[in-house]
Scaffold this motif. Structure first.
Motif: not given
Length: 201
Positions: A98-102
């Protein structure tokens, strides 16, 4: 009483319909402006924006009397969308993913924002509040993702949300003789570095 009731009902409903129509027009104008600005620049003719939005030029100027009003609204809308993506990504993915995609989404926003650079650095006071607005909205959004990824030991706990936002912005700065996707690749390396030093579960 019966003669007045329908009129009263119409009077109550009409303002609500007008507000809905106005909101729809504003959203159409902002989406159209985003598209036109990305291809033709922020000085594109107003009619190009209104034709794409399907409204009249008068509607554009009624909601956004100055070009700076429109530019500011487009940027704030993109900031809001980026902030709103955080909880959706957190619900759909593991914390590290989720962090990487954000961050990838934020990278795309920074790249798009470069098209507004001339306007944003023009000295127009209309844009003075945008940096604060960005941190107010995106700081907490990223902080929540970063805390979750840190708690799950998917990233190191050695960087703040503010530092990470600044780092991404710096990595996305235009580089001579580099392809447009250069910034995104650099941010991917940053994320990989954050994750590679994390402890195993």
């Amino acid at each position: 009483m019966s003669d007045n009731t329908p009129d009263s009902s119409v009077r109550e409903r009409a303002p609500r319909r007008m507000r809905t129509d106005a909101r729809r027009n504003i959203e159409s104008l902002l989406e159209a402006a985003k598209t036109v600005f990305s291809t033709a620049g922020v000085d594109a003719p107003a009619k190009e924006i209104t034709d794409l939005a399907g409204v009249g030029v008068g509607t554009l100027y009624r909601h956004f009397p100055q070009r700076s009003d429109l530019i500011k609204a487009v940027i704030e809308r993109e900031i809001d969308a980026c902030a709103d993506a955080a909880p959706a990504l957190a619900a759909a993915h593991e914390p590290g993913v989720a962090l990487a995609k954000w961050l990838d989404r934020f990278t795309a926003f920074v790249a798009t924002k470069r098209g507004f650079a001339a306007a944003l650095h023009s000295g127009d006071p209309a844009y003075d509040g945008l940096p604060g607005y960005l941190m107010q909205k995106l700081g907490p959004a990223l902080e929540s993702l970063l805390e979750a990824a840190t708690a799950s030991r998917e990233v190191q706990a050695q960087i703040s949300a503010q530092d990470l936002l600044y780092a991404v912005a710096k990595l996305c700065a235009p580089m001579p003789n580099e392809e447009p996707d250069y910034g995104r690749r650099m941010v991917a390396l940053l994320v990989e570095g954050l994750r590679s030093g994390s402890s195993p579960h």
